[in-house]
Design a protein around this motif. Structure first.
Motif, PDB file in Angstrom:
ATOM      1  N   GLU A  69      -1.678 -11.730   7.186  1.00 21.05           N
ATOM      2  CA  GLU A  69      -0.803 -10.750   5.869  1.00 21.05           C
ATOM      3  C   GLU A  69      -1.257  -9.365   5.748  1.00 21.05           C
ATOM      4  N   LEU A  70      -0.411  -8.329   5.766  1.00 19.86           N
ATOM      5  CA  LEU A  70      -0.790  -7.016   5.572  1.00 19.86           C
ATOM      6  C   LEU A  70      -1.443  -6.855   4.071  1.00 19.86           C
ATOM      7  N   VAL A  71      -2.547  -6.274   4.052  1.00 25.45           N
ATOM      8  CA  VAL A  71      -3.326  -6.283   2.435  1.00 25.45           C
ATOM      9  C   VAL A  71      -3.598  -4.769   2.205  1.00 25.45           C
ATOM     10  N   GLU A  72      -4.022  -3.989   3.205  1.00 27.67           N
ATOM     11  CA  GLU A  72      -4.382  -2.663   3.014  1.00 27.67           C
ATOM     12  C   GLU A  72      -4.163  -1.705   3.992  1.00 27.67           C
ATOM     13  N   THR A  73      -4.236  -0.546   3.964  1.00 26.77           N
ATOM     14  CA  THR A  73      -4.183   0.560   5.041  1.00 26.77           C
ATOM     15  C   THR A  73      -5.020   1.709   4.780  1.00 26.77           C
ATOM     16  N   GLY A  74      -5.348   2.264   5.941  1.00 24.61           N
ATOM     17  CA  GLY A  74      -6.453   3.466   5.844  1.00 24.61           C
ATOM     18  C   GLY A  74      -6.747   3.935   7.435  1.00 24.61           C
ATOM     19  N   ASP A  75      -7.108   5.020   7.458  1.00 29.22           N
ATOM     20  CA  ASP A  75      -7.273   5.695   8.716  1.00 29.22           C
ATOM     21  C   ASP A  75      -8.371   5.495   9.384  1.00 29.22           C
ATOM     22  N   GLY A 104      -9.646  -2.914  -1.721  1.00 33.19           N
ATOM     23  CA  GLY A 104      -9.387  -1.354  -1.342  1.00 33.19           C
ATOM     24  C   GLY A 104     -10.165  -0.951  -0.183  1.00 33.19           C
ATOM     25  N   VAL A 105      -9.874   0.118   0.315  1.00 37.39           N
ATOM     26  CA  VAL A 105     -10.398   0.678   1.539  1.00 37.39           C
ATOM     27  C   VAL A 105     -10.889   2.362   1.115  1.00 37.39           C
ATOM     28  N   ALA A 106     -12.060   2.618   1.385  1.00 39.28           N
ATOM     29  CA  ALA A 106     -12.355   3.943   1.145  1.00 39.28           C
ATOM     30  C   ALA A 106     -13.670   4.311   1.732  1.00 39.28           C
ATOM     31  N   ASP A 107     -14.090   5.388   1.586  1.00 35.27           N
ATOM     32  CA  ASP A 107     -15.435   5.888   2.457  1.00 35.27           C
ATOM     33  C   ASP A 107     -16.359   5.926   1.286  1.00 35.27           C
ATOM     34  N   PHE A 108     -17.203   4.990   0.899  1.00 36.58           N
ATOM     35  CA  PHE A 108     -18.017   4.870  -0.254  1.00 36.58           C
ATOM     36  C   PHE A 108     -19.353   5.818   0.212  1.00 36.58           C
ATOM     37  N   ASP A 109     -19.861   5.568   1.326  1.00 43.21           N
ATOM     38  CA  ASP A 109     -21.304   6.274   1.626  1.00 43.21           C
ATOM     39  C   ASP A 109     -21.156   7.566   2.134  1.00 43.21           C
ATOM     40  N   GLY A 110     -19.905   8.029   2.416  1.00 43.43           N
ATOM     41  CA  GLY A 110     -19.742   9.520   2.645  1.00 43.43           C
ATOM     42  C   GLY A 110     -19.991   9.769   4.331  1.00 43.43           C
ATOM     43  N   ASP A 111     -19.786   8.717   5.198  1.00 48.46           N
ATOM     44  CA  ASP A 111     -20.173   8.570   6.738  1.00 48.46           C
ATOM     45  C   ASP A 111     -18.878   9.123   7.429  1.00 48.46           C
ATOM     46  N   GLY A 112     -17.746   9.372   6.578  1.00 45.69           N
ATOM     47  CA  GLY A 112     -16.726   9.498   7.556  1.00 45.69           C
ATOM     48  C   GLY A 112     -15.980   8.272   7.967  1.00 45.69           C
ATOM     49  N   SER A 116       1.058  -1.268   0.008  1.00 52.33           N
ATOM     50  CA  SER A 116       0.232   0.146  -0.118  1.00 52.33           C
ATOM     51  C   SER A 116       1.035   1.433   0.119  1.00 52.33           C
ATOM     52  N   ALA A 117       0.444   2.344  -0.330  1.00 56.60           N
ATOM     53  CA  ALA A 117       0.864   3.641  -0.183  1.00 56.60           C
ATOM     54  C   ALA A 117       0.113   4.806   0.510  1.00 56.60           C
ATOM     55  N   ALA A 118       0.794   5.162   1.508  1.00 60.06           N
ATOM     56  CA  ALA A 118      -0.018   6.065   2.612  1.00 60.06           C
ATOM     57  C   ALA A 118       0.992   6.953   3.352  1.00 60.06           C
ATOM     58  N   ASP A 119       0.412   8.145   3.854  1.00 63.61           N
ATOM     59  CA  ASP A 119       1.313   9.170   4.714  1.00 63.61           C
ATOM     60  C   ASP A 119       1.543   8.659   6.129  1.00 63.61           C
ATOM     61  N   ASN A 157      -9.466   4.939  12.617  1.00 60.91           N
ATOM     62  CA  ASN A 157      -9.918   5.596  14.034  1.00 60.91           C
ATOM     63  C   ASN A 157      -9.699   7.271  13.774  1.00 60.91           C
ATOM     64  N   ALA A 158      -9.616   7.660  12.479  1.00 60.73           N
ATOM     65  CA  ALA A 158      -9.736   9.008  12.544  1.00 60.73           C
ATOM     66  C   ALA A 158      -8.564  10.031  13.241  1.00 60.73           C
ATOM     67  N   ASP A 159      -7.516   9.607  13.490  1.00 63.59           N
ATOM     68  CA  ASP A 159      -6.476  10.088  14.162  1.00 63.59           C
ATOM     69  C   ASP A 159      -5.301  10.703  13.253  1.00 63.59           C
ATOM     70  N   GLY A 160      -5.556  10.712  12.046  1.00 63.12           N
ATOM     71  CA  GLY A 160      -4.759  10.915  11.052  1.00 63.12           C
ATOM     72  C   GLY A 160      -3.577  10.380  10.513  1.00 63.12           C
ATOM     73  N   TYR A 161      -3.535   9.082  11.302  1.00 67.05           N
ATOM     74  CA  TYR A 161      -2.446   8.068  10.774  1.00 67.05           C
ATOM     75  C   TYR A 161      -3.092   6.856  10.348  1.00 67.05           C
ATOM     76  N   PRO A 162      -2.446   6.369   9.150  1.00 74.11           N
ATOM     77  CA  PRO A 162      -3.079   5.182   8.633  1.00 74.11           C
ATOM     78  C   PRO A 162      -2.866   4.075   9.308  1.00 74.11           C
ATOM     79  N   ASP A 163      -3.590   3.136   9.206  1.00 67.98           N
ATOM     80  CA  ASP A 163      -3.656   1.983  10.260  1.00 67.98           C
ATOM     81  C   ASP A 163      -3.551   0.649   8.964  1.00 67.98           C
ATOM     82  N   TYR A 164      -2.939  -0.535   9.708  1.00 63.24           N
ATOM     83  CA  TYR A 164      -2.850  -1.759   9.039  1.00 63.24           C
ATOM     84  C   TYR A 164      -4.322  -2.373   8.853  1.00 63.24           C
ATOM     85  N   VAL A 165      -4.558  -3.037   7.794  1.00 65.68           N
ATOM     86  CA  VAL A 165      -5.504  -4.020   7.505  1.00 65.68           C
ATOM     87  C   VAL A 165      -5.120  -5.241   7.476  1.00 65.68           C
TER      88      VAL A 165
END
Length: 495
Positions: A344-350, A396-404, A298-301, A352-360
């Motif tokens: 296995e590490l398969v994806e990343t995404g934040d 993939g990991v993303a916010d599809f329904d816009g609930d944050g 994955s690629a994330a900041d 818990n909304a703390d600004g840091y990417p998390d492992y999936v």
């Protein structure tokens, strides 16, 4: 009827004799309306001893005043509360008594609600079952269950359950749900049976399974049957475990707010960044080469310097690492936490909304997912996520329904079906199917390519190296465009 009993509170100094109570009962049984106060009172007075006339008159007036304010008491029949449960169909097959009859959970005659949907099940009748019933959302209703006479019937429920025990409520013809417990069958691909007795009406009936507790799931249902005491388990044909689908790594490497692609060269382990404006290629630059034994996942900041970094995994040592990047340039590295065996590490995404990417994380043996919350490269805490169904992969990991909240994007490489699992943190809330991907193509990532605030699908054809973007509105396909074809030797998903 509420099932509660009312108590008449009478002061001790005004005790009423049994004869008096009988008279009041006759008064109540006369079917009086509030407009008949005088007539009804006069008739009652003629039937009682004069010594208690005054007291009973007061009692009668009190009763009639109650009638005025609550016309359900004595003088009116309550109107039944309307129910949203559909009435059973008037026409359905009524099997001969004693003959084995089966009703498949995935039948088009049934009603699936909320998160419930049809799943592959090689060991089930017809190769299908219905899962994700419960959690105060998913429901499965068997319609048109026909019998020739009203009576008690034994129903055999064929189900799968990989947990210790699961629970469901069963409502017959819209009635109150009866609790049913379902012991473990060993796995979600192993059939078991549960027998209970239900009362069915002459003609057609409905049987609905649900669980109103959020987070509590019913088992997966294969079928229900009558006069069939056991669930026949067909011998499954061994099938190889499908390889874990690889994903593309996507991020904004040049800060123009458009997602860019990370390409990989399988022969040299070199990476490259393709800068994109929507689906249009505007330039490229070489990135660092991946070390032998490591996989770019994955690629994330991770260090919050506004530049996406590489998240790497070594499946041999279970070690993770972060390569900090400035655009396409490697500027430093740090080890992340090591994963437990079989994960296995398969994806990343934040999440818990703390600004840091998390492992999936994903366990191919159990199909369980987990989320490890990180602070840069430091493990904070881990929680389990939902378990994926057989043949499905997280791409993939993303916010599809816009609930944050971040959601899971899933892809079934066997039937090319896509699906979105909406999450609240690590908790599954509901699911929805997305569009099917054409044969030869794979769904490899999700990102907002056209800047409308909605994640889109990134598709890749590994044979032709062609790319495409499907613009989405939540789980609904809007339109698709081709992207650039990759050069020979390069791929979006190679290790």
């Amino acid at each position: 009827m509420s099932g509660r009993t009312s108590e008449a509170i009478v002061p001790d100094k005004n005790k009423i004799s049994q004869k008096t109570l009988d008279a009041i009962s006759r008064f109540a049984a006369k079917g009086c309306s509030p407009d008949d106060v005088y007539t009804c009172t006069r008739d009652v007075k003629k039937q009682i001893n004069p010594s208690v006339k005054a007291h009973l008159l007061r009692s009668a007036l009190i009763l009639l005043s109650l009638v005025t304010f609550n016309q359900d008491i004595f003088c009116q029949t309550p109107t039944p509360t309307a129910t949203a449960t559909p009435s059973p169909s008037a026409t359905c097959a009524r099997p001969t008594p004693g003959v084995c009859v089966s009703y498949e959970a995935e039948s088009d005659d049934n009603t699936l609600g909320g998160s419930a949907f049809i799943l592959s099940c090689p060991t089930c009748s017809g190769g299908l079952k219905v899962g994700y019933v419960g959690s105060n959302d998913g429901t499965l209703q068997f319609n048109d269950v026909g019998v020739v006479a009203t009576d008690n019937y034994t129903v055999t429920i064929c189900y799968t359950n990989g947990d210790a025990v699961r629970y469901a409520l069963l409502s017959v013809n819209g009635g109150q749900g009866m609790p049913v417990s379902f012991p473990s069958t060993g796995s979600f691909q192993t059939l078991g049976s549960k027998q209970i007795t239900v009362t069915l009406n002459t003609g057609c009936n409905t049987l609905e399974f649900y669980n109103p507790i959020v987070g509590d799931w019913a088992p997966d249902f294969d079928r229900i049957q009558f006069n069939c005491p056991t669930c026949t388990v067909p011998t499954p044909t061994p099938t190889p475990t499908p390889a874990l689908v690889r994903r593309a790594s996507v991020g904004d490497f040049n800060g123009d707010r458009h997602p860019d692609w990370v390409l990989r060269n399988a022969g040299t382990s070199q990476t490259a960044i393709w800068y994109l404006n929507n689906n249009v290629f505007i330039g490229g630059a070489f990135g660092p080469s991946i070390r032998a034994g490591w996989v770019l996942e994955s690629a994330a900041d991770f260090n919050q310097d506004s530049h996406p970094d590489y998240a790497l995994f070594n499946p041999t040592t279970d070690q993770t690492a972060l390569w900090y990047m400035s655009g396409p340039t490697f500027i430093g590295s740090a080890y992340g936490p090591s994963l437990p065996d079989h994960w296995e590490l398969v994806e990343t995404g934040d999440f818990n909304a703390d600004g840091y990417p998390d492992y999936v994380l994903y366990n191919a043996n159990t199909r369980q997912t987990a989320i490890w919350y990180l602070h840069n490269n430091i493990y904070v805490i881990g929680v389990y996520g939902p378990t994926l169904r057989a043949s499905w992969n997280l791409v993939g990991v993303a916010d599809f329904d816009g609930d944050g909240q971040k959601d899971y994007l899933l892809f079934n490489s066997g039937n090319h079906q896509t699906a979105i699992w909406y999450l609240a943190g690590p908790t599954f809330v509901r699911g929805a199917f997305g569009p099917n991907v054409p044969s030869g193509w794979a769904l490899v990532a999700a990102a907002d390519f056209n800047g409308d605030g909605l994640p889109d699908y990134l598709l890749y054809n590994p044979t032709t190296r062609q790319t495409a973007i499907w613009y989405m509105d939540n789980n609904v396909y809007v339109i698709g465009v081709y992207g650039r074809t990759l050069p020979v030797g390069w791929t979006l998903v190679g290790q």
